[in-house]
Design an enzyme around this catalytic site. Structure first.
Site: not given
Ligand code: TRP
Ligand code: ZN
Ligand code: CA
Length: 316
Positions: A170, A305
């Protein structure tokens, strides 16, 4: 008199056997059980934290990270897969290549349910190379794992089919999740009724953000938080910056939760959520201090949760 079975009776295989025995033995003849939908269990935050501790140990034993193409990534995947296999999941590892290195997605199907209506929950399991990635994204990975294990413990047999996923690479640009979506046939893509994404859900100075995507999924998370009496805001810190984006682009309804990354908590946000205004939601975002100390237990507990609540509500 009618016998009202508790909402949790379906969650226990032993209780089902006991109820069936009562029914067939005729001791409650004429009483039709008032079967309600099984309620989602409370996910023990201690279990989620135990997974985080294991992920941190894996990073420590593998050069300090769990990044794509490094041994800590595959060790993380092996850890999660072994738990799922032992719990009765059908697991598959999907390989891909990125930057000249092999990457892996882990897909776990819970046997049963209507495979024409698949509810998916997923998280990226890779860290950046600069640290162990405990909030980003051991938090989501561990909450999804513990929810999957709770499904098994409860013997939950929802109407829909459940599938859980842990994505690779990712941090290199949603590589694993995009690979998965691109390699689905259009028929199989159409069977996914929703994808729930969890990326950073235990930030140390947390906000409670809900993705503003599919209305039914968004409402499910907002209902959960309304029940706690905790305010939420719409997630705006970079829409499309996580693994829900490839699903959304392919037309799959998506949603998710987030507790904030490098953006600063405002005074208004600190007033409603506590924590420190003028400071990042996660000061250790993408750095070596993203360890088990970089977790707010209350946020991790509430969001774990919430993962279970949504998985149960959307699949029954
Ligand atoms: N996906 C990004 C990471 O893993 C983190 C992130 C930044 C994020 N903005 C976001 C995740 C908004 C979910 C929603 O570095
Ligand atoms: Zn992330
Ligand atoms: Ca819990």
């Amino acid at each position: 008199p009618t016998m009202k079975l508790s909402v949790s009776w379906r969650a226990s295989a032993a209780a089902v056997v006991a109820a069936a025995t009562l029914l067939t033995s005729g001791s409650i003849a004429g009483a039709a059980p008032d079967v309600e939908a099984a309620a989602a269990p409370d996910i023990p935050v201690a279990n989620v934290k135990a997974h985080l501790t294991q992920l941190q140990s894996i990073a420590k034993a593998n050069g300090g990270n769990r990044a794509h193409g490094r041994p800590g990534y595959k060790a993380s995947l092996d850890y999660v897969k072994a738990k799922l296999d032992a719990a009765g999941y059908t697991t598959a590892i999907q390989q891909f290549t990125s930057g000249g290195r092999t990457g892996y997605n882990l897909i776990a199907d819970w046997p049963g349910g209507d495979t024409n209506q698949v509810v998916m929950a997923g998280s990226h399991l890779d860290s950046v190379s600069s640290g162990p990635g405990i909030n980003d994204n051991g938090s989501g990975s561990s909450a999804v794992l513990e929810t999957a294990l709770a499904v098994s413990r409860a013997g939950y047999q929802p109407t829909k089919h459940l599938r859980f996923a842990w994505w690779g690479a990712e941090e290199l640009g949603l590589v694993g999740s995009r690979y998965y979506v691109n390699n689905l046939s259009s028929a199989n893509r159409a069977k996914i009724s929703g994808y729930l994404n969890f990326d950073m859900i235990g930030s140390p100075n947390p906000g409670y953000f809900v993705y503003d995507d599919d209305p039914a999924i968004e409402k499910t998370f907002k209902d959960y938080y309304a029940g706690l009496g905790v305010a939420t805001e719409i997630e705006t810190e970079g829409d499309g910056r996580s693994d829900h984006a490839p699903f959304k682009s392919a037309g799959v309804p998506v949603g998710g939760l987030f507790t904030g990354a490098s953006r600063t908590k405002t005074a208004a946000q600190a007033a409603k959520w506590g924590g420190t205004s003028g400071q990042s939601f996660d000061r250790c975002y993408h750095s070596s201090c993203d360890t088990t100390s970089n977790i707010n237990d209350t946020a991790l507990d509430r969001n774990s949760d919430a993962v279970a609540y949504a998985v149960w509500e959307l699949s029954e």
